[in-house]
Design a protein around this motif. Sequence first.
Motif, mmCIF file in Angstrom:
data_model
loop_
_atom_site.group_PDB
_atom_site.id
_atom_site.type_symbol
_atom_site.label_atom_id
_atom_site.label_comp_id
_atom_site.label_asym_id
_atom_site.label_seq_id
_atom_site.Cartn_x
_atom_site.Cartn_y
_atom_site.Cartn_z
ATOM 1 N N ASN A 1 0.786 -1.227 0.000
ATOM 2 C CA ASN A 1 0.000 0.000 0.000
ATOM 3 C C ASN A 1 0.822 1.283 0.000
ATOM 4 N N ALA A 2 2.142 1.141 -0.052
ATOM 5 C CA ALA A 2 2.975 2.343 -0.008
ATOM 6 C C ALA A 2 3.117 2.989 -1.389
ATOM 7 N N GLY A 3 2.875 2.223 -2.447
ATOM 8 C CA GLY A 3 3.112 2.736 -3.788
ATOM 9 C C GLY A 3 1.850 2.894 -4.617
ATOM 10 N N THR A 4 1.975 3.675 -5.683
ATOM 11 C CA THR A 4 0.874 3.838 -6.629
ATOM 12 C C THR A 4 0.753 2.586 -7.508
ATOM 13 N N TYR A 5 -0.408 2.427 -8.121
ATOM 14 C CA TYR A 5 -0.675 1.276 -9.001
ATOM 15 C C TYR A 5 -1.085 1.831 -10.356
ATOM 16 N N HIS A 6 -0.263 1.543 -11.369
ATOM 17 C CA HIS A 6 -0.489 2.151 -12.685
ATOM 18 C C HIS A 6 -0.246 1.122 -13.789
ATOM 19 N N PHE A 7 -1.157 1.075 -14.766
ATOM 20 C CA PHE A 7 -0.966 0.191 -15.920
ATOM 21 C C PHE A 7 -0.075 0.898 -16.932
ATOM 22 N N GLN A 8 1.154 0.390 -17.066
ATOM 23 C CA GLN A 8 2.115 1.001 -17.983
ATOM 24 C C GLN A 8 1.900 0.515 -19.417
ATOM 25 N N THR A 9 1.592 -0.777 -19.543
ATOM 26 C CA THR A 9 1.357 -1.376 -20.865
ATOM 27 C C THR A 9 0.170 -2.320 -20.783
ATOM 28 N N VAL A 10 -0.753 -2.190 -21.734
ATOM 29 C CA VAL A 10 -1.871 -3.125 -21.862
ATOM 30 C C VAL A 10 -1.939 -3.521 -23.330
ATOM 31 N N ASP A 11 -1.311 -4.642 -23.672
ATOM 32 C CA ASP A 11 -1.252 -5.106 -25.061
ATOM 33 C C ASP A 11 -2.231 -6.260 -25.245
ATOM 34 N N GLU A 12 -3.410 -5.933 -25.778
ATOM 35 C CA GLU A 12 -4.471 -6.926 -25.898
ATOM 36 C C GLU A 12 -4.121 -8.014 -26.911
ATOM 37 N N SER A 13 -3.416 -7.639 -27.988
ATOM 38 C CA SER A 13 -3.084 -8.619 -29.021
ATOM 39 C C SER A 13 -2.104 -9.670 -28.518
ATOM 40 N N LYS A 14 -1.163 -9.238 -27.671
ATOM 41 C CA LYS A 14 -0.170 -10.172 -27.114
ATOM 42 C C LYS A 14 -0.586 -10.724 -25.756
ATOM 43 N N GLN A 15 -1.697 -10.213 -25.216
ATOM 44 C CA GLN A 15 -2.126 -10.579 -23.859
ATOM 45 C C GLN A 15 -0.987 -10.343 -22.853
ATOM 46 N N LEU A 16 -0.371 -9.175 -23.003
ATOM 47 C CA LEU A 16 0.753 -8.783 -22.154
ATOM 48 C C LEU A 16 0.357 -7.550 -21.351
ATOM 49 N N LEU A 17 0.677 -7.589 -20.057
ATOM 50 C CA LEU A 17 0.279 -6.519 -19.143
ATOM 51 C C LEU A 17 1.487 -6.120 -18.303
ATOM 52 N N VAL A 18 1.738 -4.818 -18.203
ATOM 53 C CA VAL A 18 2.815 -4.323 -17.350
ATOM 54 C C VAL A 18 2.223 -3.353 -16.335
ATOM 55 N N VAL A 19 2.360 -3.705 -15.057
ATOM 56 C CA VAL A 19 1.871 -2.855 -13.966
ATOM 57 C C VAL A 19 3.061 -2.201 -13.290
ATOM 58 N N GLU A 20 2.991 -0.903 -13.119
ATOM 59 C CA GLU A 20 4.049 -0.189 -12.406
ATOM 60 C C GLU A 20 3.581 0.135 -10.992
ATOM 61 N N ARG A 21 4.402 -0.244 -10.012
ATOM 62 C CA ARG A 21 4.200 0.172 -8.623
ATOM 63 C C ARG A 21 5.326 1.145 -8.296
ATOM 64 N N ARG A 22 4.972 2.324 -7.837
ATOM 65 C CA ARG A 22 5.993 3.372 -7.654
ATOM 66 C C ARG A 22 5.767 4.157 -6.371
ATOM 67 N N GLN A 23 6.878 4.502 -5.721
ATOM 68 C CA GLN A 23 6.872 5.470 -4.628
ATOM 69 C C GLN A 23 8.146 6.289 -4.751
ATOM 70 N N GLY A 24 7.999 7.536 -5.163
ATOM 71 C CA GLY A 24 9.179 8.368 -5.358
ATOM 72 C C GLY A 24 10.091 7.791 -6.422
ATOM 73 N N GLU A 25 11.335 7.511 -6.016
ATOM 74 C CA GLU A 25 12.310 6.963 -6.962
ATOM 75 C C GLU A 25 12.274 5.436 -7.020
#
Length: 298
Positions: A224-248
């Motif tokens: 719960n310390a970091g943000t939750y953001h979808f960086q990549t959503v590639d439907e054709s490849k069924q590939l998903l990249v989720v970014e969790r970030r807090q500061g650096e």
Amino acid sequence: SIPNYEVFAFERNMPKLNTAHPDVKDYLLHVGRYWVEEFGIDGWRLDVASEVDHAFWREFRKEVRAANGTCYIVGECWTDSQPWLLGDQFDAVMNYGLTESFLTCFATGETTVRDFSNAVSRNLNWHSQNVNGVMFNLIGSHDTPRALTRAKGNTDRMKLLFTTLLTFPGSPVIYYGDEIGMTGGQDPANRACMEWDETKQNRELFDHVAQLIALRKQHPVLANAGTYHFQTVDESKQLLVVERRQGEQVYLLVINVSEEAQSLALGGMFEDLLLLDKETVSEAVRIPALSATLLRQL
């Protein structure tokens, strides 16, 4: 014969109580306090909570919190639950809407990564951040078929479920036995006794879950310390990249829901947290079919 009193779910053995009646209310509120004060329970899970009036739950919260200011109150609500999550009733609900989104994408393959990202974004934006931080997130319960059964016994898909659940904001909840590969259809098949014989357990799955729990504790950004953001959503490849970030601090969860291995360009140095030897990867990472990679930027 039809009883001469109101009941719950057409069941004559479950009479519906008038929670507006002072005597009924006092009795039930006493029960709420009793188990907190006498036995020190940590929280209440309220069954079919959406069928009890809001006024009663407001009083219930006041009574329980007076006995223990950190007592966790979670309601069983299957539909839109916002009216119960405004700070005066429940801390969280069983997040069944999100449960189905996880299962249909990662366990059954019925929906795409785009469907999953839309459902998650809708869920996270629907509630306030403090509610999201304690939401009761689950992939199975006593009221649903077991997740591995939904996944038709596919352990790789089960690992995907656990990897995404245990890197998601909120309070991840594991139904007993799911971590060792227990199966079972709809109630009562999903309520078999716990399998304690380790020779009959899926220890590889158990170790995977234990590793993810340890990483979640070690890296609060994954909780719960970091943000939750979808960086990549590639439907054709069924590939998903989720970014969790807090500061650096930046972590990437790369999820491949396809039946083929995939490669992803990274543009930086990352540490693979799921590999025991902590191999460092750079520029690109290879993700096997139906698997996920958890990376930390160096």
